[in-house]
Scaffold this active site. Structure first.
Site, short mmCIF file in Angstrom:
data_model
loop_
_atom_site.label_atom_id
_atom_site.label_comp_id
_atom_site.label_asym_id
_atom_site.label_seq_id
_atom_site.Cartn_x
_atom_site.Cartn_y
_atom_site.Cartn_z
N LYS A 199 0.86 -1.19 0.00
CA LYS A 199 0.00 0.00 0.00
C LYS A 199 0.89 1.24 0.00
O LYS A 199 1.75 1.39 0.88
CB LYS A 199 -0.91 -0.02 1.23
CG LYS A 199 -1.73 1.26 1.36
CD LYS A 199 -2.78 1.18 2.45
CE LYS A 199 -3.47 2.51 2.62
NZ LYS A 199 -4.53 2.50 3.63
N ARG A 209 -10.60 10.59 1.86
CA ARG A 209 -10.47 11.27 3.15
C ARG A 209 -11.66 12.19 3.40
O ARG A 209 -11.97 12.51 4.54
CB ARG A 209 -9.12 11.97 3.23
CG ARG A 209 -8.04 10.89 3.29
CD ARG A 209 -6.63 11.37 3.25
NE ARG A 209 -5.74 10.20 3.14
CZ ARG A 209 -4.44 10.24 3.00
NH1 ARG A 209 -3.84 11.40 2.95
NH2 ARG A 209 -3.73 9.14 2.90
N ARG A 221 1.23 10.19 5.69
CA ARG A 221 1.39 8.77 6.03
C ARG A 221 2.67 8.17 5.43
O ARG A 221 2.82 6.96 5.36
CB ARG A 221 0.19 7.98 5.53
CG ARG A 221 -1.18 8.51 5.97
CD ARG A 221 -2.22 7.41 6.00
NE ARG A 221 -3.59 7.88 5.92
CZ ARG A 221 -4.23 8.55 6.88
NH1 ARG A 221 -3.61 8.87 8.00
NH2 ARG A 221 -5.49 8.91 6.71
N GLU A 238 7.23 -6.79 1.30
CA GLU A 238 6.06 -6.57 2.14
C GLU A 238 5.09 -7.75 2.04
O GLU A 238 4.51 -8.19 3.03
CB GLU A 238 5.33 -5.28 1.71
CG GLU A 238 5.97 -3.99 2.18
CD GLU A 238 5.68 -3.68 3.65
OE1 GLU A 238 5.05 -4.51 4.33
OE2 GLU A 238 6.13 -2.62 4.13
N LYS A 253 -2.50 -1.59 -3.56
CA LYS A 253 -3.31 -0.37 -3.55
C LYS A 253 -2.43 0.85 -3.69
O LYS A 253 -1.42 0.91 -3.01
CB LYS A 253 -4.05 -0.33 -2.21
CG LYS A 253 -4.94 0.85 -2.00
CD LYS A 253 -5.48 0.80 -0.61
CE LYS A 253 -6.23 2.08 -0.37
NZ LYS A 253 -6.61 2.24 1.00
N SER A 279 -10.31 5.84 -4.44
CA SER A 279 -11.20 6.99 -4.60
C SER A 279 -10.75 7.97 -5.68
O SER A 279 -11.57 8.47 -6.45
CB SER A 279 -11.32 7.71 -3.26
OG SER A 279 -10.04 8.11 -2.79
N TYR A 318 -15.47 1.25 -6.44
CA TYR A 318 -16.73 1.93 -6.10
C TYR A 318 -17.78 1.72 -7.19
O TYR A 318 -18.93 2.07 -6.99
CB TYR A 318 -16.46 3.42 -5.85
CG TYR A 318 -15.51 3.61 -4.68
CD1 TYR A 318 -15.97 3.54 -3.38
CD2 TYR A 318 -14.13 3.79 -4.89
CE1 TYR A 318 -15.11 3.64 -2.30
CE2 TYR A 318 -13.26 3.90 -3.80
CZ TYR A 318 -13.75 3.83 -2.53
OH TYR A 318 -12.90 3.92 -1.45
C1 PBG Z 1 -7.03 3.59 5.64
C2 PBG Z 1 -7.56 3.50 4.25
C3 PBG Z 1 -7.45 4.47 3.26
C4 PBG Z 1 -8.08 3.96 2.13
C5 PBG Z 1 -8.57 2.70 2.47
N1 PBG Z 1 -8.22 2.43 3.78
C6 PBG Z 1 -6.91 5.83 3.34
C7 PBG Z 1 -5.48 6.05 3.56
O1 PBG Z 1 -4.68 5.13 3.67
O2 PBG Z 1 -5.10 7.21 3.65
C8 PBG Z 1 -8.20 4.66 0.81
C9 PBG Z 1 -9.26 4.14 -0.11
C10 PBG Z 1 -9.56 5.03 -1.26
O3 PBG Z 1 -8.86 6.05 -1.51
O4 PBG Z 1 -10.52 4.74 -1.97
N2 PBG Z 1 -8.01 3.21 6.57
#
Ligand code: PBG
Length: 328
Positions: A199, A209, A221, A238, A253, A279, A318
């Site tokens: 990730k 967010r 992050r 990982e 991701k 997203s 989505y």
């Molecule tokens: C963290 C989490 C995130 C997403 C899924 N789980 C946000 C992040 O890591 O900042 C992002 C999913 C998306 O952007 O559709 N709980």
């Protein structure tokens, strides 16, 4: 070249739609698609997410209906994200048996639990007032090992509420092992772990967010999520660690900007590989389509096909319900 020369003609198999369909090797199936859903505590009506047209923060009631509709459309699963009414430094609502996610998981377990895969995102950022994915030290850094205890408690709470798969997304070292151990000792040996193994610290999470109300209140992050500029070996490492710790499904991701990572990961593991079309990937397509700049439906199909072709057998998107309905 003389006309009689036996030219090799790849175009022969592209002549008609049925021929193209017959020779295609990448196919989308509704059961491969997982729908992310947001549920928010304390709202009377679903709230639209402005940066993700078509996506809402659900009430418990509208969530139930959306899940039933998605399952009817044939999606393989749903993954739940909760937004609590109150946040604190330790993310107490995340493992509260009366917290919004636990209540909603129980609703969905009763409503669709026998007909779909009920997944829960397992992280702290939606629940902490500082918006980070873990507990903080006095210096404001994320405390890896203290956070593992929280993840372990959340996993058990989610399993008890009815989650069949927990999906840790916080990128803490050792999180899969901590969660596996906690689940097993609480009697949930049968609950699977879909690990967000590779990730990245991605700007593509921007709209999420808004949806999950979890933007970090300071910093970013980058100290726990992977660097987009790291080599493929970082992703494979990982993934290996998560496999050793007992992960059942491996996730990469985001998806579209990381097709090389999906491909390398799929080549390196014997487990199902999932990819999360996040997203920002969704928002870009919706925005361009709303302007009439791209053919929305074809772009959606093409991105999903590319993610499957790269090697993901499961895709979180989505568009899962809409695409599944169109396929079946
Ligand atoms: C963290 C989490 C995130 C997403 C899924 N789980 C946000 C992040 O890591 O900042 C992002 C999913 C998306 O952007 O559709 N709980």
């Amino acid at each position: 070249m003389p006309a009689s020369h036996p030219v090799t003609r790849p175009r022969r198999l592209r002549t008609t739609a049925p021929l193209r369909a017959m020779v295609a090797s990448v196919r989308l199936h509704p059961a491969d698609l997982v729908l992310p859903l947001f549920v928010k505590e304390g709202i009377a009506e679903p709230q639209p997410v402005s940066s993700m047209p078509g996506v809402v923060q659900h009430t418990r009631d509208s969530l139930r209906k959306a899940a039933v509709e998605a399952v009817r459309a044939g999606v393989g699963g749903v993954i739940l994200f909760g937004i609590p009414a109150a946040k604190d430094a330790r993310g107490s609502a995340a493992d509260d048996p009366a917290g919004i996610v636990q209540l909603a998981l129980a609703d969905l377990a009763a409503e669709v639990g026998g007909d779909t895969v009920l997944m829960a995102d397992l992280c702290l950022d939606e629940y902490t007032d500082h918006g980070h994915c873990g507990l903080l030290t006095a210096r404001g850094e994320v405390d890896n090992d203290a956070t593992l205890h929280r993840y372990a408690a959340i996993a058990v709470a989610q399993a008890r509420a009815g989650a069949q798969v927990v999906a840790p997304s916080g990128m803490m070292d050792g999180q899969v092992e901590a969660i596996r151990t906690a689940l097993d000792s609480a009697g949930y040996q049968g609950v699977a772990i879909c690990s967000y193994a590779a990730k990245y610290a991605s700007a593509f999470y921007g709209p999420f967010r808004d949806a999950a109300e979890c933007a970090p209140q300071f910093g970013d992050r980058a100290a726990y999520q992977q660097d987009p500029a790291a080599g493929l070996a970082d992703a494979v490492r990982e993934v290996e660690l998560d496999v050793q710790q007992g992960a059942d499904i491996i996730m990469v991701k985001p998806a579209l900007a990381y097709l090389d990572v999906i491909s390398a990961v799929a080549a390196s593991v014997q487990l199902p590989v999932a990819a999360y079309q996040v997203s920002g990937e969704y928002a870009m397509v919706e925005a361009a389509a709303a302007n009439g700049w791209i053919d929305r439906d074809r772009v959606i199909a093409e991105t999903l096909t590319a993610i499957r072709r790269a090697g993901a057998s499961i895709i979180l998107t989505y568009w899962a319900a809409e695409v599944a309905a169109g396929l079946s």
